[in-house]
Design a protein around this motif. Structure first.
Motif, PDB file in Angstrom:
ATOM      1  N   PHE A  35       0.861  -1.183   0.000  1.00 37.82           N
ATOM      2  CA  PHE A  35       0.000   0.000   0.000  1.00 37.82           C
ATOM      3  C   PHE A  35       0.900   1.236   0.000  1.00 37.82           C
ATOM      4  O   PHE A  35       1.845   1.322   0.791  1.00 37.82           O
ATOM      5  CB  PHE A  35      -0.910   0.011   1.227  1.00 37.82           C
ATOM      6  N   SER A  36       0.590   2.177  -0.868  1.00 33.94           N
ATOM      7  CA  SER A  36       1.397   3.399  -0.996  1.00 33.94           C
ATOM      8  C   SER A  36       0.499   4.618  -0.942  1.00 33.94           C
ATOM      9  O   SER A  36      -0.638   4.592  -1.437  1.00 33.94           O
ATOM     10  CB  SER A  36       2.170   3.398  -2.323  1.00 33.94           C
ATOM     11  N   PHE A  37       1.012   5.668  -0.359  1.00 37.70           N
ATOM     12  CA  PHE A  37       0.296   6.940  -0.410  1.00 37.70           C
ATOM     13  C   PHE A  37       1.305   8.077  -0.351  1.00 37.70           C
ATOM     14  O   PHE A  37       2.442   7.917   0.105  1.00 37.70           O
ATOM     15  CB  PHE A  37      -0.723   7.071   0.733  1.00 37.70           C
ATOM     16  N   PHE A  38       0.888   9.223  -0.860  1.00 34.03           N
ATOM     17  CA  PHE A  38       1.683  10.429  -0.692  1.00 34.03           C
ATOM     18  C   PHE A  38       0.750  11.579  -0.344  1.00 34.03           C
ATOM     19  O   PHE A  38      -0.406  11.605  -0.775  1.00 34.03           O
ATOM     20  CB  PHE A  38       2.493  10.751  -1.958  1.00 34.03           C
ATOM     21  N   ILE A  39       1.243  12.491   0.479  1.00 30.56           N
ATOM     22  CA  ILE A  39       0.498  13.689   0.851  1.00 30.56           C
ATOM     23  C   ILE A  39       1.461  14.870   0.892  1.00 30.56           C
ATOM     24  O   ILE A  39       2.675  14.695   1.003  1.00 30.56           O
ATOM     25  CB  ILE A  39      -0.203  13.550   2.224  1.00 30.56           C
ATOM     26  N   CYS A  40       0.884  16.039   0.788  1.00 34.90           N
ATOM     27  CA  CYS A  40       1.681  17.266   0.866  1.00 34.90           C
ATOM     28  C   CYS A  40       1.586  17.829   2.281  1.00 34.90           C
ATOM     29  O   CYS A  40       0.492  17.958   2.831  1.00 34.90           O
ATOM     30  CB  CYS A  40       1.162  18.280  -0.151  1.00 34.90           C
ATOM     31  N   LEU A  41       2.739  18.132   2.864  1.00 34.08           N
ATOM     32  CA  LEU A  41       2.794  18.722   4.203  1.00 34.08           C
ATOM     33  C   LEU A  41       3.551  20.043   4.139  1.00 34.08           C
ATOM     34  O   LEU A  41       4.447  20.215   3.301  1.00 34.08           O
ATOM     35  CB  LEU A  41       3.490  17.788   5.188  1.00 34.08           C
ATOM     36  N   SER A  42       3.194  20.966   5.005  1.00 35.64           N
ATOM     37  CA  SER A  42       3.872  22.256   5.055  1.00 35.64           C
ATOM     38  C   SER A  42       5.082  22.162   5.977  1.00 35.64           C
ATOM     39  O   SER A  42       5.094  21.386   6.937  1.00 35.64           O
ATOM     40  CB  SER A  42       2.934  23.351   5.562  1.00 35.64           C
ATOM     41  N   ILE A  43       6.096  22.950   5.677  1.00 33.99           N
ATOM     42  CA  ILE A  43       7.243  23.062   6.573  1.00 33.99           C
ATOM     43  C   ILE A  43       6.865  24.030   7.689  1.00 33.99           C
ATOM     44  O   ILE A  43       6.316  25.091   7.442  1.00 33.99           O
ATOM     45  CB  ILE A  43       8.480  23.559   5.809  1.00 33.99           C
ATOM     46  N   ALA A  44       7.103  23.619   8.937  1.00 30.88           N
ATOM     47  CA  ALA A  44       6.677  24.417  10.088  1.00 30.88           C
ATOM     48  C   ALA A  44       7.254  25.822  10.007  1.00 30.88           C
ATOM     49  O   ALA A  44       8.340  26.061   9.515  1.00 30.88           O
ATOM     50  CB  ALA A  44       7.110  23.750  11.388  1.00 30.88           C
ATOM     51  N   GLY A  45       6.480  26.766  10.534  1.00 25.67           N
ATOM     52  CA  GLY A  45       6.888  28.164  10.506  1.00 25.67           C
ATOM     53  C   GLY A  45       5.689  29.074  10.434  1.00 25.67           C
ATOM     54  O   GLY A  45       5.774  30.276  10.669  1.00 25.67           O
ATOM     55  N   ASN A  46       4.520  28.472  10.123  1.00 25.09           N
ATOM     56  CA  ASN A  46       3.275  29.232  10.109  1.00 25.09           C
ATOM     57  C   ASN A  46       2.847  29.496  11.540  1.00 25.09           C
ATOM     58  O   ASN A  46       2.699  28.588  12.338  1.00 25.09           O
ATOM     59  CB  ASN A  46       2.199  28.430   9.368  1.00 25.09           C
ATOM     60  N   GLN A  47       2.608  30.753  11.870  1.00 29.42           N
ATOM     61  CA  GLN A  47       2.273  31.103  13.251  1.00 29.42           C
ATOM     62  C   GLN A  47       0.913  30.570  13.676  1.00 29.42           C
ATOM     63  O   GLN A  47       0.588  30.544  14.854  1.00 29.42           O
ATOM     64  CB  GLN A  47       2.285  32.618  13.421  1.00 29.42           C
ATOM     65  N   ASP A  48       0.092  30.108  12.690  1.00 28.72           N
ATOM     66  CA  ASP A  48      -1.230  29.619  13.041  1.00 28.72           C
ATOM     67  C   ASP A  48      -1.242  28.145  13.421  1.00 28.72           C
ATOM     68  O   ASP A  48      -2.266  27.600  13.768  1.00 28.72           O
ATOM     69  CB  ASP A  48      -2.197  29.812  11.854  1.00 28.72           C
ATOM     70  N   CYS A  49      -0.117  27.482  13.353  1.00 25.45           N
ATOM     71  CA  CYS A  49      -0.107  26.047  13.607  1.00 25.45           C
ATOM     72  C   CYS A  49      -0.205  25.767  15.104  1.00 25.45           C
ATOM     73  O   CYS A  49       0.065  26.616  15.936  1.00 25.45           O
ATOM     74  CB  CYS A  49       1.133  25.392  13.027  1.00 25.45           C
ATOM     75  N   VAL A  50      -0.594  24.515  15.422  1.00 26.32           N
ATOM     76  CA  VAL A  50      -0.689  24.068  16.803  1.00 26.32           C
ATOM     77  C   VAL A  50       0.436  23.083  17.059  1.00 26.32           C
ATOM     78  O   VAL A  50       0.533  22.062  16.394  1.00 26.32           O
ATOM     79  CB  VAL A  50      -2.047  23.366  17.056  1.00 26.32           C
ATOM     80  N   LYS A  51       1.321  23.386  18.003  1.00 24.54           N
ATOM     81  CA  LYS A  51       2.421  22.478  18.288  1.00 24.54           C
ATOM     82  C   LYS A  51       1.865  21.175  18.838  1.00 24.54           C
ATOM     83  O   LYS A  51       1.046  21.165  19.727  1.00 24.54           O
ATOM     84  CB  LYS A  51       3.397  23.115  19.281  1.00 24.54           C
ATOM     85  N   CYS A  52       2.365  20.091  18.297  1.00 27.70           N
ATOM     86  CA  CYS A  52       1.782  18.794  18.611  1.00 27.70           C
ATOM     87  C   CYS A  52       2.856  17.735  18.656  1.00 27.70           C
ATOM     88  O   CYS A  52       3.250  17.195  17.630  1.00 27.70           O
ATOM     89  CB  CYS A  52       0.736  18.443  17.552  1.00 27.70           C
ATOM     90  N   ALA A  53       3.352  17.445  19.845  1.00 28.08           N
ATOM     91  CA  ALA A  53       4.357  16.390  19.975  1.00 28.08           C
ATOM     92  C   ALA A  53       3.717  15.028  19.841  1.00 28.08           C
ATOM     93  O   ALA A  53       4.330  14.067  19.427  1.00 28.08           O
ATOM     94  CB  ALA A  53       5.059  16.502  21.319  1.00 28.08           C
TER      95      ALA A  53
END
Length: 553
Positions: free
Chosen positions: A373-391
């Protein structure tokens, strides 16, 4: 010779214009205000259903063909463009001499700016009856589709409530019995009841999750996380529930990308896709090991492409079913071997999530040789101030909007004796009002709350809740939603209105719900709900939520 060619060209232009007007059922008109004369093109006669051999009717007779409300509107528009330079453009309904109802688009302009037309009005009229009919049919189809969607949502809400509500005491009391029963044979029976209930809860969750899976309803979070952390969590979770299955991980990324870089995306949905694919390999492939190959490459300065292959060397998939493998409810011997059950919705949900994140998912398989099974998705590189930090998934903020896929799945909660858990709160001083109409649920939830030590008051319906409630009297309210008479939403609205009227501080309201639809949760948040606990209620989760809202006061 030149004059003849120009005449031919002008005649051709006129013929093209006439033919074009006929095709679109349009005609032109001119009204000489000074002389009171109306001039029609052939197309206008066709719209009115009149012969072009007759003289055009007077302006008042023209207006008489329109229904009364449109007749007055059109007369006012004509007066306005006669006295002021301007135009009008709207739709009307007229009735021809033969009694045929037609919808027309009427356009009129002042001719004061045209040479030789200072005292004229001109415009066009177009028969749009067919277009109007198509538009009305589309509107009706849209309304029917919306009604069907609403009916589906109502049905899902009812099914969720009716199934999850009785599971609340079943799972709750079986959890308690697992702590209290000492006889090994009886303990095995209780454990079987508990596991069966957990399995049913998971199936209900997946049915609703799949039914709600659409770009219009689904919201993508922008969490900040490290890819290796996500993969590690998934592999560790799988090891806990499938100890005899192992995953070999191979992580690669472009040299230009820094090690341990933070990415942005919907952590829970990405984790769900990875967990489902690895879980399927563990449960259904017949293999004891799977390879997870992760590849990260840069798309542009702000985005990366994450490509994942999950390969097993198990029984494989029937070639006739490969193209349908991501369809919902395709389960059993139709895909892998059947040593364990499944709802058949996991892969459909995976596809929905991947496509929601602008990606693609696929499978390659040879029967008897395994599947990849294969998949690909697009992710943003962190740096957007609107993101939620999520460990990790557990670090999502309580104040974030709750959606179905973000509700706690209690099927994976560990058994916890809540009465023994240490807490900084003196629960004997905390007054709790619980509103619950189901007798079994009330019995179970009363027991766990009393074991936690809270001072508990109960109400068995919305009316009793409103009679019992007073601003400032309770520290926390636990509120069921679906109740006869006055439901939980109405109770919540009344509580918030009373607080606003009295100037009292808002009491934290925890909604206990078996309805997981986003629309229901959005309505509750609109009227002031603080957090949600989904039924079946897990004692440890309920305790954590109560302590959380009290800590935020």
């Amino acid at each position: 010779m030149q004059e003849d060619l120009e005449k031919v060209y002008l005649d051709l232009q006129r013929e093209c214009l006439v033919e074009g007007a006929r095709i679109v059922a349009m005609g032109a008109w001119v009204y000489d205000v000074a002389k009171g004369l109306v001039h029609w093109s052939e197309g206008v006669y066709d719209v009115y259903g009149m012969s072009s051999d007759t003289d055009p009717p007077s302006l008042e007779e023209c207006l008489s063909y329109y229904i009364p409300e449109d007749r007055d509107r059109l007369r006012e528009a004509l007066v306005q463009i006669e006295t002021n330079i301007g135009s009008y453009d709207f739709e009307c309904e007229l009735i021809t001499r033969a009694g045929v109802h037609k919808f027309v688009r009427v356009i009129g302009k002042s001719g004061s700016l045209l040479q030789g037309c200072n005292h004229c009005l001109y415009g066009v009229i177009q028969d749009i009856s067919e277009t109007r009919q198509i538009r009305n049919a589309l509107i009706e189809a849209r309304d029917q589709a919306n009604a069907a969607n609403q009916a589906k949502s109502n049905f899902l809400a009812t099914v969720s409530h009716e199934l999850r509500t009785p599971l609340n005491p079943i799972l709750g009391f079986s959890d308690i019995l697992l702590e209290e029963v000492e006889n090994e044979e009886q303990l095995e029976m209780v454990r079987a009841i508990n596991e069966a209930g957990q399995s049913l809860v998971e199936t209900i969750n997946r049915i609703i999750e799949y039914a709600e899976l659409s770009p219009e309803k689904m919201k993508l979070r922008q969490d900040e996380f490290e890819l290796s952390t996500l993969i590690h969590e998934v592999v560790e979770d799988l090891a806990d529930c499938q100890p005899h299955f192992s995953v070999e991980v191979d992580m690669q990324q472009e040299a230009s990308l820094p090690a341990g870089m933070l990415l942005q995306g919907d952590f829970k949905k990405v984790k769900c896709v990875l967990s489902n694919l690895l879980g399927n390999a563990a449960k259904f492939s017949g293999a004891t090991v799977a390879q997870l190959r992760s590849s990260l490459s840069r798309l542009d300065p702000d985005h990366v492409l994450w490509h994942v292959d999950i390969e097993d060397r198990g029984v494989g998939i029937d070639p006739q079913l490969v193209e349908h493998i991501f369809d919902p409810f395709l389960i059993g011997n139709a895909t892998y071997t059947r040593p364990q059950g499944g709802s058949g919705m996991g892969l459909a949900i995976c596809r929905g999530y991947v496509e929601l994140m602008d990606g693609r998912i696929s499978v390659k398989s040879e029967q008897g040789e395994g599947a990849t099974f294969s998949f690909f998705i697009c992710l943003s590189i962190a740096g957007n101030q609107d993101c939620v930090k999520c460990a990790s998934a557990g670090s999502l903020g309580e104040d974030e909007p709750v959606f179905i896929d973000e509700l706690t799945d209690f099927s994976e909660e560990q058994e916890v004796d809540v009465s023994l858990e240490p807490t900084a709160l003196d629960t004997t001083k905390i007054s709790v009002l619980m509103v619950e109409d189901n007798t079994s649920n009330l019995f179970y939830q009363t027991r766990i709350l009393e074991e936690m030590g809270y001072r508990l008051t109960t109400a068995t319906d919305g009316q009793q809740a409103l009679e019992t409630y007073r601003p400032g009297l309770y520290d926390v309210i636990l509120l069921d939603l679906h109740m006869p008479g006055i439901d939980g939403v109405e109770v919540l609205k009344s509580i918030r209105e009373d607080e606003a009227r009295c100037g009292a501080a808002k009491v934290p309201v925890i909604v206990l719900t078996a309805d997981l639809l986003r629309s229901t949760q959005a309505t509750c948040r609109e009227y002031g709900a603080d957090v949600f606990v989904s039924k079946p209620v897990n004692a440890a989760e309920l305790k954590r939520k109560i302590e959380g809202v009290l800590a935020d006061r």
